[in-house]
Design an enzyme around this catalytic site. Structure first.
Site, short mmCIF file in Angstrom:
data_model
loop_
_atom_site.label_atom_id
_atom_site.label_comp_id
_atom_site.label_asym_id
_atom_site.label_seq_id
_atom_site.Cartn_x
_atom_site.Cartn_y
_atom_site.Cartn_z
CB VAL A 75 -13.16 37.89 -38.47
CG1 VAL A 75 -13.43 36.72 -39.32
CG2 VAL A 75 -14.02 38.93 -39.17
N PRO A 76 -13.07 35.61 -35.53
CG PRO A 76 -14.57 34.32 -34.46
CD PRO A 76 -14.69 35.66 -35.17
CB CYS A 77 -8.67 33.54 -37.43
SG CYS A 77 -7.75 34.81 -37.21
CG HIS A 78 -9.08 33.51 -31.49
ND1 HIS A 78 -9.79 34.77 -31.82
CD2 HIS A 78 -9.84 33.29 -30.32
CE1 HIS A 78 -10.82 35.00 -31.14
NE2 HIS A 78 -10.80 34.15 -30.46
#
Length: 183
Positions: A139-142
Site C-alpha cells: 500500500v504505497p504510502c511512500h
C-alpha cells in the site's frame, strides 16, 4: 473491521533497504509490512488493529515472497497482485485504497489525495491515516509527498522513501543526501 484472526505469521525477508517484517494471515493475505528496524511501530499497529491475535514466526506464502523480490528486482508492478487487508476506520480504509490508485513512478500530495477522496480539507487526516498504514510498500504510502514535491516523513525513514521513489522512477524534489539505512 475484519473478523478476529486466531494467529498471524511473521516472516523476515531481506531487501536492498533493510530486512522487512512481513505478516500474513492463514489465507496468505498480507496484514502488515514494515522494516525490522521499526519493530516497535509494527507491533504497536498490530496491537491496535489485531488486539489479542498471536504473532508466530513462520514463512509467508511463496507468491508473496516472490512478488516482493520481483518488485525489488525491478518488476515494479509485481506487488499489484498481492492480496492485503487490514483493520482500520472507514476513513483509513478509504485513504489506504486511495494510495493504491497512485501509479508506480508517480507521486501525489496529501492535498491531492484528500481531493481525490472528495475531502479537500482533510489533508491532516489523510496524513495521519497515511502514517498509520500497516502495509507499507504494498500500500504505497511512500508515493505521497509534499505539495512542493519535497520528501516528507515516512514510517520506514525518509532515506527509504527516497530509495523507493528513485527505484520507481518517480519525480520529487530531493534536498537530502543518501543516508545509511538503520537496518
Amino acid at each position: 473491521m475484519t473478523p478476529m484472526l486466531r494467529d498471524l505469521t511473521l516472516d523476515r525477508v531481506a531487501s536492498p533497504i533493510g530486512e522487512i517484517q512481513l505478516v500474513t494471515d492463514q489465507q496468505g493475505v498480507v496484514r502488515a509490512l514494515d522494516f525490522s528496524s521499526h519493530d516497535l511501530r509494527m507491533r504497536t499497529l498490530m496491537g491496535r488493529y489485531y488486539r489479542g491475535t498471536e504473532l508466530k514466526s513462520g514463512t509467508a506464502p511463496a507468491g508473496v515472497r516472490s512478488a516482493l523480490g520481483a518488485y525489488f528486482d525491478g518488476q515494479l508492478d509485481a506487488l499489484d497482485a498481492v492480496a492485503w487487508a487490514t483493520n482500520g476506520t472507514a476513513f483509513q480504509q478509504a485513504v489506504w485504497a486511495g494510495l493504491c490508485t497512485i501509479p508506480v513512478g508517480q507521486t501525489l500530495s496529501y492535498k491531492g489525495l484528500a481531493e481525490r477522496l472528495g475531502r479537500p480539507s482533510a489533508m491532516r487526516a489523510v496524513g495521519m491515516a497515511n502514517g498509520a498504514n500497516p502495509v507499507g510498500i504494498i500500500v504505497p504510502c511512500h508515493r505521497v509527498i509534499g505539495a512542493d514535491m519535497s520528501l516528507t516523513g515516512y514510517g520506514g525513514g525518509v532515506e527509504r522513501k527516497r530509495w523507493l521513489l528513485r527505484h520507481e522512477g518517480a519525480r520529487f524534489r530531493d534536498e537530502g543526501q543518501d543516508l545509511p539505512f538503520d537496518a
